[in-house]
Design an enzyme around this catalytic site. Sequence first.
Site, PDB file in Angstrom:
ATOM      1  N   GLU A  47       1.916  -2.481  -9.419  1.00 57.86           N
ATOM      2  CA  GLU A  47       1.414  -3.846  -9.378  1.00 57.86           C
ATOM      3  C   GLU A  47       2.317  -4.750  -8.536  1.00 57.86           C
ATOM      4  O   GLU A  47       3.536  -4.535  -8.473  1.00 57.86           O
ATOM      5  CB  GLU A  47       1.361  -4.410 -10.812  1.00 57.86           C
ATOM      6  CG  GLU A  47       0.364  -3.715 -11.732  1.00 57.86           C
ATOM      7  CD  GLU A  47      -1.057  -4.251 -11.586  1.00 57.86           C
ATOM      8  OE1 GLU A  47      -1.524  -4.483 -10.448  1.00 57.86           O
ATOM      9  OE2 GLU A  47      -1.712  -4.415 -12.626  1.00 57.86           O
ATOM     10  N   ASP A 100      -1.983   8.218 -11.579  1.00 62.09           N
ATOM     11  CA  ASP A 100      -1.691   7.411 -12.759  1.00 62.09           C
ATOM     12  C   ASP A 100      -2.536   7.813 -13.967  1.00 62.09           C
ATOM     13  O   ASP A 100      -3.476   8.604 -13.853  1.00 62.09           O
ATOM     14  CB  ASP A 100      -1.880   5.918 -12.438  1.00 62.09           C
ATOM     15  CG  ASP A 100      -3.150   5.642 -11.619  1.00 62.09           C
ATOM     16  OD1 ASP A 100      -4.048   6.504 -11.594  1.00 62.09           O
ATOM     17  OD2 ASP A 100      -3.243   4.569 -11.009  1.00 62.09           O
ATOM     18  N   HIS A 130      -2.602  -3.402  -5.367  1.00 63.29           N
ATOM     19  CA  HIS A 130      -1.856  -2.299  -5.999  1.00 63.29           C
ATOM     20  C   HIS A 130      -2.338  -0.948  -5.465  1.00 63.29           C
ATOM     21  O   HIS A 130      -3.493  -0.787  -5.079  1.00 63.29           O
ATOM     22  CB  HIS A 130      -1.891  -2.358  -7.536  1.00 63.29           C
ATOM     23  CG  HIS A 130      -3.194  -2.064  -8.208  1.00 63.29           C
ATOM     24  ND1 HIS A 130      -3.723  -2.856  -9.197  1.00 63.29           N
ATOM     25  CD2 HIS A 130      -4.067  -1.042  -8.071  1.00 63.29           C
ATOM     26  CE1 HIS A 130      -4.850  -2.342  -9.631  1.00 63.29           C
ATOM     27  NE2 HIS A 130      -5.096  -1.237  -8.961  1.00 63.29           N
TER      28      HIS A 130
HETATM   29  C1  GLP Z   1      -7.385   1.382 -10.431  1.00 60.94           C
HETATM   30  C2  GLP Z   1      -6.545   2.570  -9.994  1.00 60.94           C
HETATM   31  C3  GLP Z   1      -6.240   2.539  -8.508  1.00 60.94           C
HETATM   32  C4  GLP Z   1      -7.503   2.230  -7.730  1.00 60.94           C
HETATM   33  C5  GLP Z   1      -7.985   0.855  -8.112  1.00 60.94           C
HETATM   34  C6  GLP Z   1      -9.208   0.388  -7.336  1.00 60.94           C
HETATM   35  O1  GLP Z   1      -6.689   0.298 -10.893  1.00 60.94           O
HETATM   36  N1  GLP Z   1      -5.327   2.693 -10.724  1.00 60.94           N
HETATM   37  O2  GLP Z   1      -5.692   3.790  -8.129  1.00 60.94           O
HETATM   38  O3  GLP Z   1      -7.241   2.283  -6.353  1.00 60.94           O
HETATM   39  O4  GLP Z   1      -8.314   0.897  -9.480  1.00 60.94           O
HETATM   40  O5  GLP Z   1     -10.353   0.956  -7.855  1.00 60.94           O
HETATM   41  P1  GLP Z   1     -11.816   0.752  -7.308  1.00 60.94           P
HETATM   42  O6  GLP Z   1     -12.014   1.841  -6.330  1.00 60.94           O
HETATM   43  O7  GLP Z   1     -12.673   0.925  -8.535  1.00 60.94           O
HETATM   44  O8  GLP Z   1     -11.902  -0.599  -6.725  1.00 60.94           O
END
Ligand code: GLP
Length: 253
Positions: free
Chosen positions: A143, A67, A138
Amino acid sequence: MIHIRIANREQIPIIVAEHLRKQLERKPDSVIGLPTGSTPLMVYREIVAQHKKGKIDFSRVITFNLDEYVGLDGKHVQSYKYYMYKNLFRHVNIDLNNTHIPNGVAENLEEECRRYDQLIEQLGGIDWQLLGIGLNGHIGFNEPGECLSAVTHVQRLLEETRIANARFFGSLQDVPTHAITMGMGSILRAKKIVLIATGQEKAKILAKAVNGPITTRVPASFLQLHQDVTFVLDQAAASAITRLRNDSCEFAH
Ligand code: GLP
């Protein structure tokens, strides 16, 4: 089938880097799917360390990121393009022409989404996909909601996601309202998937993803349908996963 591996936090990057090493040993020109967020940082550090020891070779690897924020170009420090260059690409022998990230500042975002899907398909689909998980379930930026999209699309970010990601931006108002994300179809078509998560705050959503019904309200629950998924979790993140559903899970401590 979801395999669950529970490991110490420090072991997680080692397990994942080994998974990738084996994948690249089998297929040096693998197409790999990559996430961002805070959890993968330790994994990227370990992959870079393994690369420096000569154990992981990126010379023929192709990458697709999950993304990108709409409105941020690659020079913005919170863009995922910047993140990937800073944390992985500049440290390894990957050809930057083989790294793909949706363009969040494309003039025509719909066209950009179609281009991204076509490119993934042209290059044979994703062989090995690394995932994190958002607090609301997600994956990528798919989402929870009434429905999920199979294809790459522009996603309006939920308020809870913007709040969760505000820590990177300093203030909520600076967090983009939309992102381009690979759809559930491309993720689920990946031949192998490895999902990483740590910490108590992810425990509830992981239990829903593994034990709960498959529902668009928990996008990660769709991973139950995949043939080859490994969740690599620390004890805290795995702590609410209580029962095995339809024999679809195996615990490999
Ligand atoms: C973002 C990304 C996801 C990721 C999520 C969790 O929103 N788009 O791909 O998995 O955050 O991130 P974290 O590892 O910082 O909890």
